[in-house]
Enzyme design. Structure first.
Site, PDB file in Angstrom:
ATOM      1  N   CYS A  96       0.801  -1.239   0.066  1.00 52.64           N
ATOM      2  CA  CYS A  96      -0.001   0.171   0.023  1.00 52.64           C
ATOM      3  C   CYS A  96       0.814   1.357   0.017  1.00 52.64           C
ATOM      4  O   CYS A  96       1.408   1.684  -1.010  1.00 52.64           O
ATOM      5  CB  CYS A  96      -1.113  -0.097   1.066  1.00 52.64           C
ATOM      6  SG  CYS A  96      -2.248   0.926   0.829  1.00 52.64           S
ATOM      7  N   HIS A 195      -3.825  -5.930   2.683  1.00 52.81           N
ATOM      8  CA  HIS A 195      -3.529  -5.971   3.972  1.00 52.81           C
ATOM      9  C   HIS A 195      -4.082  -7.402   4.208  1.00 52.81           C
ATOM     10  O   HIS A 195      -4.913  -7.895   3.750  1.00 52.81           O
ATOM     11  CB  HIS A 195      -4.017  -4.909   4.903  1.00 52.81           C
ATOM     12  CG  HIS A 195      -3.741  -3.586   4.430  1.00 52.81           C
ATOM     13  ND1 HIS A 195      -2.496  -3.201   4.596  1.00 52.81           N
ATOM     14  CD2 HIS A 195      -4.579  -2.542   3.549  1.00 52.81           C
ATOM     15  CE1 HIS A 195      -2.277  -1.620   3.877  1.00 52.81           C
ATOM     16  NE2 HIS A 195      -3.705  -1.357   3.416  1.00 52.81           N
TER      17      HIS A 195
HETATM   18  N1  GLN Z   1      -2.293   6.548   2.305  1.00 51.43           N
HETATM   19  C1  GLN Z   1      -2.585   6.035   1.135  1.00 51.43           C
HETATM   20  C2  GLN Z   1      -3.793   5.971   0.269  1.00 51.43           C
HETATM   21  O1  GLN Z   1      -4.855   5.985   0.973  1.00 51.43           O
HETATM   22  C3  GLN Z   1      -2.066   4.342   1.613  1.00 51.43           C
HETATM   23  C4  GLN Z   1      -2.994   3.813   2.535  1.00 51.43           C
HETATM   24  C5  GLN Z   1      -2.516   2.588   3.343  1.00 51.43           C
HETATM   25  O2  GLN Z   1      -1.297   2.325   3.131  1.00 51.43           O
HETATM   26  N2  GLN Z   1      -3.314   1.780   3.623  1.00 51.43           N
HETATM   27  O3  GLN Z   1      -3.800   5.414  -0.609  1.00 51.43           O
END
Ligand code: GLN
Length: 227
Positions: A96, A195
């Site tokens: 992510c 995740h």
């Molecule tokens: N902040 C980033 C997004 O919203 C990554 C989010 C995350 O790592 N869960 O795309």
């Protein structure tokens, strides 16, 4: 001489660990322990020294936009060592926010552009109208993966000769709502929005462990030769 300690670098563990991403490192350690290996996990945080040559696996987890902004300021110090490590085919997993930061840039909600490392030719743009949240299911070269995604950044590849998707979507969004693909595979680097943690899918965990053991063998042989 054989060395049975696998060295893992967790980039910015204290800042980049959303939705239990550190579980990926735990799964890797567990799978390695089953094969008789110990693991040493180093948290490489702000201002810390880091040389990718010392490691068998590098993990870079997810983070919120604010943490990504903080990390992005420190990260360029490590560009050369990470680029060499990745281009030499060594194993790395980026989830992510970490995946986004390996690319060229991430344009956030507030219009701020966070500069990435530029190791992977891809970019990410925040789209406020579409938060990609929920269960995901997709097919990879190691079989099906079930996970969870939660991001507003939409990722697009800028060089499709060099970058290939990690999986093709069955359920959920993955990289963005249009392409129907999840993550990225470049040599032995995997980038993913999953995740859960991702490696609870042990088909992927076992494939990564195989890469790690290969790298460990090469790294420790080189060390012995240079003594
Ligand atoms: N902040 C980033 C997004 O919203 C990554 C989010 C995350 O790592 N869960 O795309």
């Amino acid at each position: 001489m054989t060395d049975n300690t696998i060295k893992i670098a967790y980039l910015y563990e204290d800042l980049m660990n959303t939705y239990g991403d550190s579980g990926d490192v735990k799964v890797v350690s567990y799978l390695l322990a089953k094969q008789g290996y110990k693991t040493q996990v180093d948290n490489i945080s702000l201002d810390e020294e880091f040389d990718a040559n010392d490691y068998d696996f590098i993990f870079f987890g997810g983070g919120q936009d604010f943490e990504q902004t903080v990390v992005a300021k420190d990260l360029p110090r490590h560009k050369d060592t990470l680029e060499e490590y990745v281009n030499s085919g060594n194993p790395m997993l980026c989830i992510c926010g970490g995946y986004q930061l390996m690319g060229d840039y991430y344009k956030t909600n507030s219009g701020v552009t966070i500069k990435g490392l530029g190791i992977l030719p891809l970019h990410t743009v925040f789209k406020a109208d579409k938060r990609m949240i929920g269960d995901t299911r997709y097919m990879t070269e190691w079989g099906e993966v079930k996970a969870f995604e939660n991001h507003s950044g939409q990722t697009y590849f800028d060089n499709t000769d060099k970058l290939h998707p990690f999986g093709t979507m069955i359920e959920g969004y993955g990289n963005n709502p249009q392409d129907k693909v999840e993550g990225l595979r470049y040599k032995n680097l995997i980038g993913s929005y999953s995740h859960g943690p991702l490696l609870k899918n042990v088909n992927v965990g076992n494939a990564i462990v195989k890469m790690i053991l290969q790298r460990h063998k090469e790294r420790t042989n080189n060390e012995v030769q240079s003594v």
